[in-house]
Motif scaffolding. Structure first.
Motif, mmCIF file in Angstrom:
data_model
loop_
_atom_site.group_PDB
_atom_site.id
_atom_site.type_symbol
_atom_site.label_atom_id
_atom_site.label_comp_id
_atom_site.label_asym_id
_atom_site.label_seq_id
_atom_site.Cartn_x
_atom_site.Cartn_y
_atom_site.Cartn_z
ATOM 1 N N ALA A 30 0.827 -1.208 0.000
ATOM 2 C CA ALA A 30 0.000 0.000 0.000
ATOM 3 C C ALA A 30 0.858 1.253 0.000
ATOM 4 N N GLU A 31 2.028 1.168 0.599
ATOM 5 C CA GLU A 31 2.919 2.331 0.636
ATOM 6 C C GLU A 31 3.751 2.460 -0.637
ATOM 7 N N ALA A 32 3.976 1.362 -1.304
ATOM 8 C CA ALA A 32 4.823 1.381 -2.489
ATOM 9 C C ALA A 32 3.968 1.483 -3.744
ATOM 10 N N THR A 33 3.472 2.651 -4.025
ATOM 11 C CA THR A 33 2.641 2.845 -5.208
ATOM 12 C C THR A 33 3.498 3.136 -6.422
ATOM 13 N N VAL A 34 2.858 3.430 -7.520
ATOM 14 C CA VAL A 34 3.545 3.600 -8.795
ATOM 15 C C VAL A 34 4.667 4.624 -8.717
ATOM 16 N N ASP A 35 4.392 5.792 -8.207
ATOM 17 C CA ASP A 35 5.404 6.846 -8.186
ATOM 18 C C ASP A 35 6.089 6.997 -6.827
ATOM 19 N N GLY A 36 5.821 6.068 -5.909
ATOM 20 C CA GLY A 36 6.460 6.110 -4.609
ATOM 21 C C GLY A 36 5.728 6.958 -3.593
ATOM 22 N N ALA A 37 4.706 7.696 -3.995
ATOM 23 C CA ALA A 37 3.929 8.518 -3.061
ATOM 24 C C ALA A 37 2.555 7.896 -2.909
ATOM 25 N N GLY A 38 2.190 7.588 -1.686
ATOM 26 C CA GLY A 38 0.895 6.990 -1.431
ATOM 27 C C GLY A 38 -0.213 8.016 -1.396
ATOM 28 N N SER A 39 -1.446 7.526 -1.527
ATOM 29 C CA SER A 39 -2.609 8.409 -1.476
ATOM 30 C C SER A 39 -3.022 8.681 -0.031
ATOM 31 N N GLY A 40 -2.541 7.857 0.872
ATOM 32 C CA GLY A 40 -2.948 7.995 2.261
ATOM 33 C C GLY A 40 -4.039 7.011 2.643
ATOM 34 N N HIS A 41 -4.559 6.272 1.665
ATOM 35 C CA HIS A 41 -5.589 5.269 1.936
ATOM 36 C C HIS A 41 -5.115 3.943 1.346
ATOM 37 N N PRO A 42 -4.955 2.916 2.184
ATOM 38 C CA PRO A 42 -4.382 1.644 1.711
ATOM 39 C C PRO A 42 -5.151 1.007 0.560
ATOM 40 N N ALA A 43 -6.481 1.038 0.584
ATOM 41 C CA ALA A 43 -7.253 0.410 -0.493
ATOM 42 C C ALA A 43 -7.033 1.136 -1.813
ATOM 43 N N VAL A 44 -6.966 2.456 -1.773
ATOM 44 C CA VAL A 44 -6.731 3.246 -2.984
ATOM 45 C C VAL A 44 -5.319 2.980 -3.507
ATOM 46 N N ASP A 45 -4.358 2.920 -2.627
ATOM 47 C CA ASP A 45 -2.984 2.630 -3.042
ATOM 48 C C ASP A 45 -2.893 1.252 -3.691
ATOM 49 N N ALA A 46 -3.612 0.273 -3.138
ATOM 50 C CA ALA A 46 -3.598 -1.075 -3.709
ATOM 51 C C ALA A 46 -4.223 -1.079 -5.098
ATOM 52 N N VAL A 47 -5.291 -0.312 -5.299
ATOM 53 C CA VAL A 47 -5.920 -0.223 -6.617
ATOM 54 C C VAL A 47 -4.956 0.413 -7.621
ATOM 55 N N ILE A 48 -4.295 1.469 -7.220
ATOM 56 C CA ILE A 48 -3.349 2.140 -8.111
ATOM 57 C C ILE A 48 -2.241 1.169 -8.524
ATOM 58 N N GLN A 49 -1.737 0.417 -7.581
ATOM 59 C CA GLN A 49 -0.674 -0.541 -7.891
ATOM 60 C C GLN A 49 -1.196 -1.659 -8.789
ATOM 61 N N ALA A 50 -2.402 -2.145 -8.526
ATOM 62 C CA ALA A 50 -2.975 -3.210 -9.356
ATOM 63 C C ALA A 50 -3.165 -2.737 -10.792
ATOM 64 N N LEU A 51 -3.591 -1.488 -10.968
ATOM 65 C CA LEU A 51 -3.755 -0.952 -12.323
ATOM 66 C C LEU A 51 -2.405 -0.813 -13.026
ATOM 67 N N ALA A 52 -1.398 -0.400 -12.294
ATOM 68 C CA ALA A 52 -0.062 -0.298 -12.879
ATOM 69 C C ALA A 52 0.447 -1.672 -13.292
ATOM 70 N N ASN A 53 0.175 -2.676 -12.472
ATOM 71 C CA ASN A 53 0.618 -4.033 -12.775
ATOM 72 C C ASN A 53 -0.132 -4.624 -13.964
ATOM 73 N N SER A 54 -1.335 -4.131 -14.236
ATOM 74 C CA SER A 54 -2.136 -4.695 -15.322
ATOM 75 C C SER A 54 -1.750 -4.138 -16.686
ATOM 76 N N ALA A 55 -0.822 -3.203 -16.737
ATOM 77 C CA ALA A 55 -0.456 -2.568 -18.008
ATOM 78 C C ALA A 55 0.071 -3.568 -19.034
ATOM 79 N N ASP A 56 0.686 -4.644 -18.599
ATOM 80 C CA ASP A 56 1.256 -5.617 -19.524
ATOM 81 C C ASP A 56 0.296 -6.756 -19.859
ATOM 82 N N LEU A 57 -0.910 -6.727 -19.301
ATOM 83 C CA LEU A 57 -1.892 -7.772 -19.569
ATOM 84 C C LEU A 57 -2.564 -7.547 -20.913
ATOM 85 N N PRO A 58 -3.154 -8.603 -21.491
ATOM 86 C CA PRO A 58 -3.944 -8.413 -22.707
ATOM 87 C C PRO A 58 -5.144 -7.508 -22.402
ATOM 88 N N PRO A 59 -5.650 -6.796 -23.403
ATOM 89 C CA PRO A 59 -6.763 -5.864 -23.165
ATOM 90 C C PRO A 59 -7.951 -6.477 -22.439
#
Length: 83
Positions: A30-59
Motif C-alpha cells: 500500500a505504501e509502495a505505489t507507482v510513483d512512490g507517493a501513497g494516497s494515504g488510503h491503503p485500499a486506494v494505493d492497492a488499486v493504483i498498484q494493481a492498475l499499474a501491474n495490469s499494463a502488460d496484460l492483454p486488453p
C-alpha cells in the motif's frame, strides 16, 4: 479491385468472464505505489498498484482489472461517506 463489403455484423461476444477479485491490501504494498507517493488510503494505493501491474496484460484482462478497481473504489468511497 476490392470486393464490395457485406452488411455490417457486430462482433459476437465471447463467454462471460466475471471481473477479477479486488486487490488485497498488503501494508508494504500500500505504501509502495507507482510513483512512490501513497494516497494515504491503503485500499486506494492497492488499486493504483494493481492498475499499474495490469499494463502488460492483454486488453481483455485489463478490462477485468479496471472493473475490479472501479468496484473497489466505489466501496471505498461508500465507507468514507458513511464515516
Amino acid at each position: 479491385m476490392h470486393p464490395a463489403p457485406g452488411p455490417y455484423r457486430p462482433p459476437t461476444p465471447g463467454p462471460f468472464r466475471p471481473p477479477a477479485a479486488p486487490p488485497t491490501v498488503e501494508p508494504a504494498a500500500a505504501e509502495a505505489t507507482v510513483d512512490g507517493a501513497g494516497s494515504g488510503h491503503p485500499a486506494v494505493d492497492a488499486v493504483i498498484q494493481a492498475l499499474a501491474n495490469s499494463a502488460d496484460l492483454p486488453p481483455r484482462d485489463q478490462i477485468a482489472e479496471y472493473e475490479a478497481a472501479h468496484s473497489t473504489l466505489q466501496e471505498t468511497l461508500a465507507t468514507i461517506d458513511q464515516g
